[in-house]
Design a protein around this motif. Structure first.
Motif, PDB file in Angstrom:
ATOM      1  N   PHE A 195      32.754  34.995  31.890  1.00 43.58           N
ATOM      2  CA  PHE A 195      33.802  34.299  31.141  1.00 43.58           C
ATOM      3  C   PHE A 195      35.147  35.030  31.200  1.00 43.58           C
ATOM      4  CE2 PHE A 195      29.887  32.739  29.080  1.00 43.58           C
ATOM      5  CZ  PHE A 195      30.092  31.379  29.246  1.00 43.58           C
ATOM      6  N   GLY A 196      35.117  36.314  31.515  1.00 47.48           N
ATOM      7  CA  GLY A 196      36.374  37.052  31.626  1.00 47.48           C
ATOM      8  C   GLY A 196      36.840  37.247  33.049  1.00 47.48           C
ATOM      9  N   ARG A 197      36.323  36.427  33.989  1.00 41.87           N
ATOM     10  CA  ARG A 197      36.650  36.622  35.397  1.00 41.87           C
ATOM     11  C   ARG A 197      38.132  36.410  35.697  1.00 41.87           C
ATOM     12  NH1 ARG A 197      33.616  32.053  34.821  1.00 41.87           N
ATOM     13  NH2 ARG A 197      34.513  30.063  35.506  1.00 41.87           N
ATOM     14  N   ASP A 198      38.813  35.569  34.914  1.00 42.29           N
ATOM     15  CA  ASP A 198      40.231  35.346  35.174  1.00 42.29           C
ATOM     16  C   ASP A 198      41.045  36.613  34.992  1.00 42.29           C
ATOM     17  OD1 ASP A 198      39.801  32.716  35.775  1.00 42.29           O
ATOM     18  OD2 ASP A 198      40.238  31.974  33.752  1.00 42.29           O
ATOM     19  N   ILE A 199      40.575  37.520  34.152  1.00 44.48           N
ATOM     20  CA  ILE A 199      41.259  38.796  33.943  1.00 44.48           C
ATOM     21  C   ILE A 199      40.593  39.917  34.736  1.00 44.48           C
ATOM     22  CG2 ILE A 199      41.849  40.545  32.224  1.00 44.48           C
ATOM     23  CD1 ILE A 199      42.110  38.340  30.177  1.00 44.48           C
ATOM     24  N   LEU A 200      39.277  39.914  34.785  1.00 44.18           N
ATOM     25  CA  LEU A 200      38.561  41.015  35.421  1.00 44.18           C
ATOM     26  C   LEU A 200      38.702  40.999  36.939  1.00 44.18           C
ATOM     27  CD1 LEU A 200      35.299  41.033  33.279  1.00 44.18           C
ATOM     28  CD2 LEU A 200      37.273  42.540  33.098  1.00 44.18           C
ATOM     29  N   VAL A 201      38.776  39.811  37.551  1.00 42.36           N
ATOM     30  CA  VAL A 201      38.934  39.753  39.002  1.00 42.36           C
ATOM     31  C   VAL A 201      40.254  40.385  39.443  1.00 42.36           C
ATOM     32  CG1 VAL A 201      39.250  38.183  40.953  1.00 42.36           C
ATOM     33  CG2 VAL A 201      37.357  37.827  39.375  1.00 42.36           C
ATOM     34  N   PRO A 202      41.397  40.047  38.827  1.00 43.07           N
ATOM     35  CA  PRO A 202      42.624  40.753  39.217  1.00 43.07           C
ATOM     36  C   PRO A 202      42.551  42.259  38.992  1.00 43.07           C
ATOM     37  CG  PRO A 202      43.162  38.766  37.995  1.00 43.07           C
ATOM     38  CD  PRO A 202      41.690  38.942  37.889  1.00 43.07           C
ATOM     39  N   VAL A 203      41.908  42.680  37.898  1.00 38.21           N
ATOM     40  CA  VAL A 203      41.786  44.118  37.646  1.00 38.21           C
ATOM     41  C   VAL A 203      40.953  44.788  38.730  1.00 38.21           C
ATOM     42  CG1 VAL A 203      40.874  45.845  36.054  1.00 38.21           C
ATOM     43  CG2 VAL A 203      42.107  43.863  35.164  1.00 38.21           C
TER      44      VAL A 203
END
Length: 652
Positions: free
Chosen positions: A36-44
């Motif tokens: 569910f946090g892939r939108d933030i975790l992928v860029p990180v």
């Protein structure tokens, strides 16, 4: 905390279940957070991996006295500019290929027709490929542009047979704001992701030391020197690995693109870029990247020569890149077990989609490095790493318990390609014997089981004793497996005496017989294997030795036999009075003989001195290497450098 014994016992019994449930809940929570946090975790994640690649360039600029902020901004701008140029190049080549695809459909349809005619003569083979041909024809029809209408069709009355009535369904007209919202949503999301990656990359490179200090704090700052060294080593290894992988994959894509250009495949730049990117996917990336250019070659060329050349190109280049260039750049493996690579690719693809598939190997490498350097995360190395989860001694003993001495023999022969037999016996087999003896002393192995395990040990020792004799083994440059490599790292180098073999002229007169050394085991279930190893070790170095029964000295030695040394082998805990009685019998049977006691358990030097004085032995050793050193020193002639001395490398 309750003091009720019943409640305490129930809580203790329920503790494993509670721990398991808590672990499962933690795994599910982490998976949900990643999903569910892939939108933030992928860029990180992308920013972290990109920072590993860009750190060497930033350091190079810092060495020429470029300010940190300027160096970081320059490297990041150049990197993202290069990525943007590659993206625009891919878009342009893809658009050109899409424009040219309808022209290739005629060639594809003719080739399908010819194949259908050829397979129709073979009966059942036609049925096998009919579905494939129908699908390919449908694709060809879809790729063809719509045919121009004839004049009769244009002027035909509405609803007649010549021109059927067409019915079109249109979506309701949307407002301007709705249209702008849908367009902006498709454009702004990738731009926002790219912006996050850019910002994270810049701040990670600018705050690298601060982030390292925070990582040290999280890992445990009780030993700053060790923790700092571990984190610096981990980051430098990851940086070298990612840079090497990037260079290799770029070179792979470049070679594929140039090769496709020579062959004549359309849009070779596009396929070269796809090949370089796809190779980040473990095992199947290069194979998947070959599918599209191969299909285009089939559609473009009326014959089959272009498709065959494309297949040969990938079949030749990928093994060279994977098995020749890759080991030279960053070793034989990434440090991840093959099953962990497949599992990681599956999990990351499920969590983050196609980008997760590309990031699976780099992310897993990061986790393995953390597991090797951060004590709290040791389980990551056990689960994902390619190093054996057990030590060489534990693996050896486990094979004995499993009744698989053949596998132990195979691994032992691999070990002998790099190390001496006495080293293998000392560091692997003897510790395995001690583990077996400890299990037997605790009642974990009954009499029958002890006999089976002891027979397995003897089988291995006898098989390795027949291996080609070598003192200082030749070094093999071929990969010999993670287990053998781990064993080499654990045992260290051979002793100098492991490469010495004494010739007959090097021996004192008492040591020139056929078997001047008599090796006597105690009555334990595993002492016979230890004694056999001792006899083999001495025999390989020019000292003839034989194994005698445990009661060989009870009634004296046979007539005419007078050994120069008698070696007693003890693996079992045994009383000192029994050892002293055995030594007295030996001295009575062979007056003046050298007595060596091998006590294969004791390691404390102080206790060894007390034990030596208590049992009145000439020599007391705790390893086969020590026994070899002592025997070689006793067996040599008294001259410092006899003319006939020949210290040879052990070889047949």
């Amino acid at each position: 905390m309750t003091t009720d014994p019943v409640t305490t016992r129930l809580l203790r019994q329920a503790l494993p279940v509670v721990t398991t449930l808590a672990s499962m809940l933690l795994v599910v929570t982490l998976a949900g957070a990643l999903y569910f946090g892939r939108d933030i975790l992928v860029p990180v994640a992308l920013a972290i991996l990109l920072s590993f690649v860009l750190v060497p360039a930033v350091r190079a600029l810092r060495r020429v006295r470029v300010p940190r902020v300027a160096a970081v901004l320059l490297v990041v701008v150049l990197a993202f500019g290069l990525l943007g140029a590659i993206g625009s190049l891919i878009a342009r080549e893809a658009a050109q290929l899409a424009t040219d695809l309808p022209r290739y459909s005629l060639t594809l349809r003719d080739k399908i027709t010819a194949l259908r005619a050829a397979t129709a003569e073979r009966g059942s083979l036609s049925d096998t490929f009919s579905g494939f041909f129908d699908m390919a024809e449908e694709i060809g029809k879809e790729l063809q542009p719509p045919a121009a209408k004839t004049e009769s069709e244009t002027n035909a009355p509405l609803g007649t047979a010549e021109r059927p009535m067409q019915v079109e369904i249109h979506a309701p007209r949307t407002g301007l704001l709705t249209t702008l919202g849908s367009v902006a949503g498709g454009v702004l999301h990738p731009l926002a992701t790219l912006g996050l990656i850019l910002l994270f990359t810049i701040f990670i490179l600018l705050q690298r030391e601060d982030l390292r200090n925070r990582a040290i704090r999280l890992a445990g700052s009780s030993d700053l020197r060790r923790t700092t060294a571990a984190i610096d080593d981990a980051t430098s290894r990851l940086s070298r690995f990612f840079v090497a992988q990037l260079i290799l994959n770029v070179a792979f894509g470049l070679v594929i693109g140039v090769g496709l250009w020579f062959i004549g495949v359309p849009s070779p730049i596009l396929f070269g870029v796809i090949a370089g990117i796809s190779r980040f996917v473990p095992y199947v990336g290069a194979v998947l990247s070959a599918a599209l250019p191969l299909a285009i070659a089939v559609a473009v060329d009326p014959g089959w020569s272009m498709a065959i050349q494309v297949a040969i190109l990938f079949v030749v280049i990928e093994p060279i890149a994977g098995h020749v260039v890759e080991p030279l750049l960053y070793g034989h493996s990434t440090g991840i077990s093959p099953i962990a690579v497949i599992l990681a690719a599956t999990i990351w693809t499920f969590l983050w989609g196609p980008i997760g598939l590309l990031l699976a190997t780099p992310l897993t490498v990061c986790l393995v490095v953390l597991g090797r350097h951060v004590e709290r995360l040791w389980f990551l190395d056990v689960i994902l790493g390619d190093r054996p989860a057990l030590g060489p001694q534990e693996i050896f003993y486990q094979r004995m318990l499993a009744g698989d001495p053949a596998e132990a023999v195979d691994q032992g022969r691999l070990f002998l390609k790099e190390r001496a037999l006495v080293t293998y016996y000392d560091e692997v087999v003897l510790p395995g014997l001690r583990m077996a003896q400890e299990d037997a002393a605790r009642g974990m192995l009954d009499r029958e089981r002890q006999g089976e395990v002891g027979a397995g040990f003897r089988t291995v020792v006898e098989a390795l004793g027949l291996a080609r004799k070598r003192g200082m083994p030749r070094r093999s440059r071929k990969p010999i497996g993670a287990e053998a490599e781990a064993a080499f790292a654990a045992v260290g180098p051979d002793r100098h005496t492991a490469g010495i073999v004494l010739g007959p002229d090097d021996l004192a007169s008492a040591w020139r017989g056929e078997a001047p050394v008599l090796c006597v085991p105690s009555g334990g279930a595993f002492d016979e294997a230890a004694t056999l190893m001792l006899a083999q070790t001495l025999s390989r170095h020019g000292l003839g030795a034989r194994v005698a029964p445990g009661d060989a000295l009870r009634n004296g030695l046979p007539e005419g036999e007078r050994p120069a040394m008698i070696c007693f082998s003890y693996l079992d805990p045994i009383s000192l009075s029994q050892i002293r009685l055995t030594i007295r019998r030996a001295r009575k049977a062979a007056p003046g003989v050298t007595i060596l006691v091998g006590f294969w358990r004791e390691r404390d030097p102080a206790s060894l001195g007390r034990l030596r004085r208590a049992i009145s032995a000439d020599l007391l050793v705790t390893s086969l290497s020590d026994a070899l050193d002592a025997a070689l020193a006793r067996a040599r002639t008294g001259n410092a450098a006899p003319a006939s001395s020949r210290l040879r490398q052990a070889a047949e």
